[in-house]
Structure formats: C-alpha cells, structure tokens
Design a protein around this motif. Structure first.
Motif: not given
Length: 368
Positions: A224-242
């Motif tokens: 792991p020395a010198g290596s990197s990890v790549v992640r992606a996060y998708l945020a979905l936002t919803f509107v609701s009447s309740t």
C-alpha cells in the motif's frame, strides 16, 4: 489519435431568460432604472434626468461587465462585503466538543450541515441505506458508493461505451419522481492498507506454508505504500410532500436497486448505498483525514466504530478567503468556469481530478 476515436464537443453555456444575458432579477433592475430615469425627466427636468441616466448607466455597467469566470463586478463586490461581515463577526470560526462555547458538547457538522438529520432504512434487496433529511428545504438525500474501474489498460471503445451509458443514466434520472438534484464526488486518497490486510486475513488458510505466510505479510506491509484508493459517491436528492423519513424511505426502497444496478454499465464498478455507519465514517474522514487509518485499524481488529451523526464534524474549523481549515486538513476548491474549446476525447479531462505524487503523500482530495 486514432481514426476511430470518438470526440465530444458542442459545449454550450445555459442561456438565461433575461436581457443581454442577465438573470431575471438583473433584468428587472435594469428596467426599473430606465423607468426611474423617464420619471425623473418628466418630474424634475432634463438635467436631473441626465444625472439619473448616468447613475443608471454606471449601475448597469457593474451588472453587465463580467470577468473570464462570468462573474459581474457587483457580484464580486457584494461577495467581498459579505466576507468582510462574516470575518468581523467571527462567523468563519467554528469550535465544538465538550469544552466549546457551543453548549451542546458534540462535534456536529457546521454551517448548512448543522440542521441535517440522519435515518436508516432497508431497500428491497435487504441493503441498509442512509437518508439525510434537510428540514429547511424538506429534502431527502441518499448516497451511493462506487469504486470506479478506471481507464488504465482499457480500450477506447469500452471507454466510449461507458461514457454513453453514463449519459443514458443521467438522462434516466429525469424520469425519477421527486428527484431535484444529483451530484458526483470522486475521492482520491492514500491507501491506508487496511482493506488489503482485512482481505488477506479473511482468506488465508490455516494450513498455508510459513513461506507463503511471510510473502503475504510482506505484501500487506509494503504494497500500500505510495498507492491510492479511488471512490466515487453519488448523492441523489429528492423532495417529498411529507417530512416523515419512514415514508420516504419506503418509497425509495423499491427504486434504489435499479438505480445501483444500472450503474454497472457506466464503469462505476459495484455500486451500493451507504448505510448510516459508513456515511458517518465518510463525513468524519472528510473533516479529519487522519481518522481513516484509525477506522481501518478498528475494522481489522473486528471492532465497531461507535460514530454517530452528531459527532461527524470537526472539533475546530476556520474559513479563509481562499481555503477552509478543518482539524488537521485544509480544503480548497477549483471550479471550471469554461468548457474546453473544440473537441476532446473521453480522456480529455481525466488529468483534472488526478492528484500528483506530492498530493497523494500529503492529503486527501474530494473533487466534485
């Protein structure tokens, strides 16, 4: 560049409905200035009208004149004024924790994230997922975590297929009921080595030879020395009447498997929703990157990290004009205000979020 490489272009900045490229508010102010000028001429005479016209022209120039980033003079002046007010009132400084003056004794997230509430639900596949509720806007946000496959040693044809599938996935979001926003965050961070250690410890055989054990131990320690990890996060936002999170969670539970399943064709890799515990870890690590190694060590030891949503914020944070200091990290934002000129390939922008070797050794990067 090969003849079969697909190019992308025809970039267009979204146009506004106002006059001269202005927004509706600026256009309304411009017409109000013209009406005021005509009224001044009719009431006070031509000389006063010319003076009013001059003032209106100066005000219009401040609104219409924009820099290379498409920001007008009046917007930049207003931003400076608001920043000076924020700094004078010490609202750019945040302190939390048991000994802080905030009074609640927790390290909750500051600013617009302070009123957020967290709940956990289960989708139709039995996977727990966290739901963030924002009381001011009545919005509910869920986060999907992926580990992108990456473009290394991948044919251009496959990359073009990923780009096309990603475009289809984004267009498909337009048909999601109640969806009002979507964002993607790509995180590039130094690999702590905890994941590799957990994988080896879970799969090593008890009858393995000593030499094989030693090779694996050296690999876990040095790889792991010198290596990197790549992640992606998708945020979905919803509107609701309740405002009831349980009801919103039930509505999203049946739709979430399709949203995560169709991401596989975009090159996003395995996609799964973040549960409450994992989301708290992601946010806490964003404020204090040093916590990442502690969390990995706890997982390797089989311990549960008792992290609550009210404790994911920084113990100390201070905003400056060009940076944001939080715990032992500093965040800066670079914004692309103009599209590339001409045509580019699918790899044209891949260097933008890629950290250098110096950055990989010093900090985590959250590129939106």
């Amino acid at each position: 560049m090969s003849a079969g490489t697909r190019n992308y272009g025809n970039w267009r900045r979204p146009s506004t409905k106002g006059l001269l490229g202005l927004g509706w508010l600026s256009t309304a102010l411009l017409f109000a200035a013209l009406i005021a000028t005509f009224l001044t001429v009719a009431i006070a005479g031509l000389l006063a009208g010319l003076a009013a016209m001059g003032v209106s022209a100066i005000a219009a120039g401040l609104v219409v004149t924009k820099n290379a980033d498409h920001v007008s003079i009046i917007e930049r002046v207003w931003e400076r004024i608001m920043w000076a007010k924020t700094k004078a009132t010490k609202r750019n400084v945040y302190r939390s924790g048991p000994l802080a003056a905030t009074g609640w004794g927790r390290t909750q997230a500051p600013g617009v994230a302070a009123p957020l509430r967290l709940s956990e639900h289960v989708d139709s596949l039995g996977r727990p997922f966290a739901l963030i509720y924002s009381p001011p806007g009545g919005l509910h946000t869920l986060v999907i975590e992926t580990e992108p496959d990456g473009a290394a040693l991948v044919d251009d044809e496959q990359i073009d297929q990923w780009v096309g599938s990603w475009g289809w996935w984004l267009s498909h979001l337009a048909g999601e009921p109640g969806l009002v926003g979507a964002s993607v965050t790509v995180e590039t961070a130094p690999d702590t080595g905890g994941r590799l250690g957990r994988e080896v410890a879970a799969n090593i055989s008890g009858d393995a030879p000593q030499f094989a054990r030693q090779v694996l131990a050296d690999t876990v320690e040095n790889y792991p020395a010198g290596s990197s990890v790549v992640r992606a996060y998708l945020a979905l936002t919803f509107v609701s009447s309740t405002k009831k999170a349980d009801r919103v969670g039930r509505e999203l539970a049946s739709r979430l498997p399709e949203l995560t399943g169709t991401l596989a064709s975009t090159g996003a890799g395995v996609a799964a929703p973040l549960d409450a515990a994992r989301l708290c870890e992601v946010i806490r690590t964003a404020y204090d990157p040093a916590v990442a190694s502690l969390i990995d060590e706890a997982r390797m030891a089989g311990d549960h990290v008792p992290l609550e949503f009210s404790d994911v914020g920084p113990t100390a944070a201070e905003a400056s004009w060009d940076s944001y200091r939080h715990d032992d990290a500093t965040s800066r934002t670079w914004v692309m205000t103009g599209a590339p000129h001409g045509l580019i390939s699918a790899r044209g922008l891949e260097k933008a979020p890629r950290p250098s070797a110096r950055h990989r050794a010093q900090a985590r990067h959250f590129d939106v």
